[in-house]
Write a protein that holds these residues in place. Sequence first.
Motif, PDB file in Angstrom:
ATOM      1  N   ILE A  73      -5.747 -37.251 -13.204  1.00 11.62           N
ATOM      2  CA  ILE A  73      -5.921 -36.390 -12.025  1.00 11.62           C
ATOM      3  C   ILE A  73      -4.876 -36.672 -10.958  1.00 11.62           C
ATOM      4  O   ILE A  73      -4.187 -35.740 -10.494  1.00 11.62           O
ATOM      5  CB  ILE A  73      -7.351 -36.534 -11.470  1.00 11.62           C
ATOM      6  CG1 ILE A  73      -8.357 -35.908 -12.428  1.00 11.62           C
ATOM      7  CG2 ILE A  73      -7.466 -35.872 -10.106  1.00 11.62           C
ATOM      8  CD1 ILE A  73      -9.802 -36.091 -12.001  1.00 11.62           C
ATOM      9  N   PRO A  74      -4.691 -37.919 -10.488  1.00 12.26           N
ATOM     10  CA  PRO A  74      -3.631 -38.137  -9.489  1.00 12.26           C
ATOM     11  C   PRO A  74      -2.243 -37.776 -10.003  1.00 12.26           C
ATOM     12  O   PRO A  74      -1.425 -37.228  -9.250  1.00 12.26           O
ATOM     13  CB  PRO A  74      -3.745 -39.639  -9.182  1.00 12.26           C
ATOM     14  CG  PRO A  74      -5.117 -40.028  -9.601  1.00 12.26           C
ATOM     15  CD  PRO A  74      -5.430 -39.165 -10.777  1.00 12.26           C
ATOM     16  N   ALA A  75      -1.963 -38.067 -11.277  1.00 11.90           N
ATOM     17  CA  ALA A  75      -0.645 -37.749 -11.814  1.00 11.90           C
ATOM     18  C   ALA A  75      -0.414 -36.242 -11.862  1.00 11.90           C
ATOM     19  O   ALA A  75       0.665 -35.744 -11.504  1.00 11.90           O
ATOM     20  CB  ALA A  75      -0.498 -38.352 -13.215  1.00 11.90           C
ATOM     21  N   ALA A  76      -1.418 -35.469 -12.306  1.00 14.08           N
ATOM     22  CA  ALA A  76      -1.256 -34.021 -12.393  1.00 14.08           C
ATOM     23  C   ALA A  76      -1.124 -33.387 -11.016  1.00 14.08           C
ATOM     24  O   ALA A  76      -0.288 -32.484 -10.815  1.00 14.08           O
ATOM     25  CB  ALA A  76      -2.444 -33.416 -13.141  1.00 14.08           C
ATOM     26  N   VAL A  77      -1.920 -33.846 -10.049  1.00 14.39           N
ATOM     27  CA  VAL A  77      -1.833 -33.291  -8.696  1.00 14.39           C
ATOM     28  C   VAL A  77      -0.501 -33.654  -8.047  1.00 14.39           C
ATOM     29  O   VAL A  77       0.145 -32.823  -7.397  1.00 14.39           O
ATOM     30  CB  VAL A  77      -3.018 -33.780  -7.844  1.00 14.39           C
ATOM     31  CG1 VAL A  77      -2.860 -33.341  -6.399  1.00 14.39           C
ATOM     32  CG2 VAL A  77      -4.328 -33.262  -8.410  1.00 14.39           C
ATOM     33  N   ALA A  78      -0.059 -34.903  -8.215  1.00 10.39           N
ATOM     34  CA  ALA A  78       1.227 -35.310  -7.644  1.00 10.39           C
ATOM     35  C   ALA A  78       2.390 -34.544  -8.279  1.00 10.39           C
ATOM     36  O   ALA A  78       3.332 -34.150  -7.592  1.00 10.39           O
ATOM     37  CB  ALA A  78       1.422 -36.813  -7.834  1.00 10.39           C
ATOM     38  N   ALA A  79       2.325 -34.323  -9.581  1.00  8.19           N
ATOM     39  CA  ALA A  79       3.393 -33.571 -10.246  1.00  8.19           C
ATOM     40  C   ALA A  79       3.433 -32.124  -9.787  1.00  8.19           C
ATOM     41  O   ALA A  79       4.503 -31.505  -9.773  1.00  8.19           O
ATOM     42  CB  ALA A  79       3.199 -33.632 -11.759  1.00  8.19           C
ATOM     43  N   ARG A  80       2.300 -31.567  -9.401  1.00  8.52           N
ATOM     44  CA  ARG A  80       2.283 -30.176  -8.949  1.00  8.52           C
ATOM     45  C   ARG A  80       2.687 -30.050  -7.486  1.00  8.52           C
ATOM     46  O   ARG A  80       3.280 -29.035  -7.091  1.00  8.52           O
ATOM     47  CB  ARG A  80       0.893 -29.591  -9.161  1.00  8.52           C
ATOM     48  CG  ARG A  80       0.751 -28.133  -8.769  1.00  8.52           C
ATOM     49  CD  ARG A  80      -0.511 -27.554  -9.340  1.00  8.52           C
ATOM     50  NE  ARG A  80      -0.417 -27.464 -10.785  1.00  8.52           N
ATOM     51  CZ  ARG A  80       0.112 -26.423 -11.430  1.00  8.52           C
ATOM     52  NH1 ARG A  80       0.613 -25.408 -10.757  1.00  8.52           N
ATOM     53  NH2 ARG A  80       0.149 -26.404 -12.739  1.00  8.52           N
ATOM     54  N   ASP A 158      -4.522 -29.095 -16.419  1.00  8.21           N
ATOM     55  CA  ASP A 158      -3.402 -28.219 -16.084  1.00  8.21           C
ATOM     56  C   ASP A 158      -3.864 -26.771 -15.958  1.00  8.21           C
ATOM     57  O   ASP A 158      -3.425 -26.052 -15.049  1.00  8.21           O
ATOM     58  CB  ASP A 158      -2.318 -28.340 -17.154  1.00  8.21           C
ATOM     59  CG  ASP A 158      -1.062 -27.573 -16.785  1.00  8.21           C
ATOM     60  OD1 ASP A 158      -0.394 -27.957 -15.802  1.00  8.21           O
ATOM     61  OD2 ASP A 158      -0.736 -26.578 -17.471  1.00  8.21           O
ATOM     62  N   ALA A 159      -4.749 -26.337 -16.849  1.00  5.86           N
ATOM     63  CA  ALA A 159      -5.297 -24.981 -16.740  1.00  5.86           C
ATOM     64  C   ALA A 159      -6.108 -24.820 -15.454  1.00  5.86           C
ATOM     65  O   ALA A 159      -6.038 -23.777 -14.787  1.00  5.86           O
ATOM     66  CB  ALA A 159      -6.156 -24.664 -17.956  1.00  5.86           C
ATOM     67  N   GLY A 160      -6.868 -25.842 -15.076  1.00  2.00           N
ATOM     68  CA  GLY A 160      -7.626 -25.765 -13.836  1.00  2.00           C
ATOM     69  C   GLY A 160      -6.748 -25.754 -12.603  1.00  2.00           C
ATOM     70  O   GLY A 160      -7.013 -25.030 -11.638  1.00  2.00           O
ATOM     71  N   LEU A 161      -5.672 -26.535 -12.602  1.00  2.00           N
ATOM     72  CA  LEU A 161      -4.761 -26.569 -11.460  1.00  2.00           C
ATOM     73  C   LEU A 161      -3.982 -25.269 -11.322  1.00  2.00           C
ATOM     74  O   LEU A 161      -3.625 -24.869 -10.205  1.00  2.00           O
ATOM     75  CB  LEU A 161      -3.791 -27.743 -11.612  1.00  2.00           C
ATOM     76  CG  LEU A 161      -4.403 -29.138 -11.436  1.00  2.00           C
ATOM     77  CD1 LEU A 161      -3.387 -30.210 -11.779  1.00  2.00           C
ATOM     78  CD2 LEU A 161      -4.904 -29.331 -10.015  1.00  2.00           C
ATOM     79  N   ARG A 167      -1.784 -26.581  -3.248  1.00  2.00           N
ATOM     80  CA  ARG A 167      -1.017 -26.909  -2.046  1.00  2.00           C
ATOM     81  C   ARG A 167      -1.741 -26.454  -0.782  1.00  2.00           C
ATOM     82  O   ARG A 167      -1.823 -27.188   0.210  1.00  2.00           O
ATOM     83  CB  ARG A 167       0.366 -26.259  -2.126  1.00  2.00           C
ATOM     84  CG  ARG A 167       1.308 -26.662  -0.985  1.00  2.00           C
ATOM     85  CD  ARG A 167       2.677 -26.055  -1.188  1.00  2.00           C
ATOM     86  NE  ARG A 167       3.265 -26.548  -2.422  1.00  2.00           N
ATOM     87  CZ  ARG A 167       3.918 -27.702  -2.522  1.00  2.00           C
ATOM     88  NH1 ARG A 167       4.038 -28.490  -1.451  1.00  2.00           N
ATOM     89  NH2 ARG A 167       4.433 -28.075  -3.669  1.00  2.00           N
ATOM     90  N   THR A 168      -2.292 -25.246  -0.800  1.00  3.74           N
ATOM     91  CA  THR A 168      -3.007 -24.749   0.370  1.00  3.74           C
ATOM     92  C   THR A 168      -4.258 -25.575   0.653  1.00  3.74           C
ATOM     93  O   THR A 168      -4.571 -25.889   1.810  1.00  3.74           O
ATOM     94  CB  THR A 168      -3.393 -23.278   0.160  1.00  3.74           C
ATOM     95  OG1 THR A 168      -2.209 -22.512  -0.069  1.00  3.74           O
ATOM     96  CG2 THR A 168      -4.113 -22.725   1.369  1.00  3.74           C
ATOM     97  N   LEU A 169      -4.975 -25.945  -0.398  1.00  2.00           N
ATOM     98  CA  LEU A 169      -6.181 -26.755  -0.215  1.00  2.00           C
ATOM     99  C   LEU A 169      -5.851 -28.111   0.399  1.00  2.00           C
ATOM    100  O   LEU A 169      -6.526 -28.574   1.321  1.00  2.00           O
ATOM    101  CB  LEU A 169      -6.877 -26.942  -1.558  1.00  2.00           C
ATOM    102  CG  LEU A 169      -7.513 -25.701  -2.189  1.00  2.00           C
ATOM    103  CD1 LEU A 169      -8.039 -26.028  -3.588  1.00  2.00           C
ATOM    104  CD2 LEU A 169      -8.628 -25.160  -1.323  1.00  2.00           C
ATOM    105  N   VAL A 170      -4.802 -28.747  -0.115  1.00  4.09           N
ATOM    106  CA  VAL A 170      -4.437 -30.064   0.393  1.00  4.09           C
ATOM    107  C   VAL A 170      -3.936 -29.973   1.824  1.00  4.09           C
ATOM    108  O   VAL A 170      -4.287 -30.789   2.686  1.00  4.09           O
ATOM    109  CB  VAL A 170      -3.386 -30.711  -0.528  1.00  4.09           C
ATOM    110  CG1 VAL A 170      -2.875 -32.010   0.079  1.00  4.09           C
ATOM    111  CG2 VAL A 170      -3.978 -30.984  -1.899  1.00  4.09           C
TER     112      VAL A 170
END
Length: 288
Positions: A73-80, A158-161, A167-170
Motif C-alpha cells: 500500500i505505501p509503495a503503490a501510493v508513493a509510486a502514484r 493498482d486497479a483500486g488506485l 492526489r485530490t484525496l491526499v
Amino acid sequence: MARLGRPFVLLVAGVYFLVPLLASAVFTVDVPGQGLTLSSYTRVFTAPGFTGSLLLSLGLAAATVALVLLITIPAAVAARLSVPRLRPVLEIVCTLPLVVPPVALTAGLGTVLRWGPEKLSTTPLYQTFVAVQNPDFPFVLVLAYAVMALPFVHRALDAGLRAVDVRTLVEAARDCGASWPRALVSAVLPNLRGALLNASFLTLALVLGEFTVASLLGYQPFAVWIVQASGSDARLSVAVSLLSLLLTWVLLLALTTVGNRRRGDRRRAPRPSRTSEATEASRGKTSR
C-alpha cells in the motif's frame, strides 16, 4: 454466431469444472459395500491434525495479508503520487514471483536457513533464524507467501488506485491538517475498501491452497495435511478438499455481495440539488 458462441464457451467451461467436482463428490459418498453414506464428511472435524493444520493456515493467512498490505500500500501510493516513474519498476518487481517457480524459491530459502545458523551462531541474529522456523508458527512461510502473493495484491491495489483520484484525496486531507500517515489511513484506504478485500481474499486462497513451499520446508499447514491424509484415507482427503473449495466459494460470494451492496448504496444516495446548494450559499453570505 457471437450470441451462440458465448453460451457454448460457458457450457464447455461449466462441464470442464463441474464434472471433476461431481466425480469427487460421488467418490466420497459412494462407498463399496456400504452404499451412499456421509461418513467421509462426518469424520472430517474429528480427524487427527485437522483442527491444528487449519488454524495454522488461517493464522499464516492473516499474518501474510497484514504483511503484504503493509508493504504494497505505501509503495503503490508513493509510486502514484511522488515518483510515478517508478511505477513500471514496481510492477516488474511485483510480477517477478510469477516467473520464479515455488521450488526455486524454496531452494533459496532452504539455503539461507541452513547458512544462517552456521555463520551467525555467535551473533544475536542466530535467535532470529531460530524464531522464524518455529514449528508452532513458522514465520518463514509468511515471508514466502507474501512474496508469492505480491502479483495478485499489486494488481488488485493498482486497479483500486486507478478508480479514485488519490492526489485530490491526499491534498484535501493535508489541507485539513492531517499528516501523511493520517491522510493515507483516513482518506485513501476507505476508498480502496473493495481493492483491499479482493487482495485479502486472493492472499487467503493462496495460503490455504499452497503445498510446495510448506512441504519442502517440512511444515504441515492445511494443504500438506490433506495430501498426507490421502495416504491413509483417500475419501477423507477428497471430502476435506471439497469442503475447503466450498468455503472459498462462499467467501468469494460474500465478498461480491458486499461489494455490490456498497455500490448500490452509493448510486442510490441522494445528491444535493442545485436549489439546495444555492440556498446554502445564500445562507453563508447572509451569515457573513
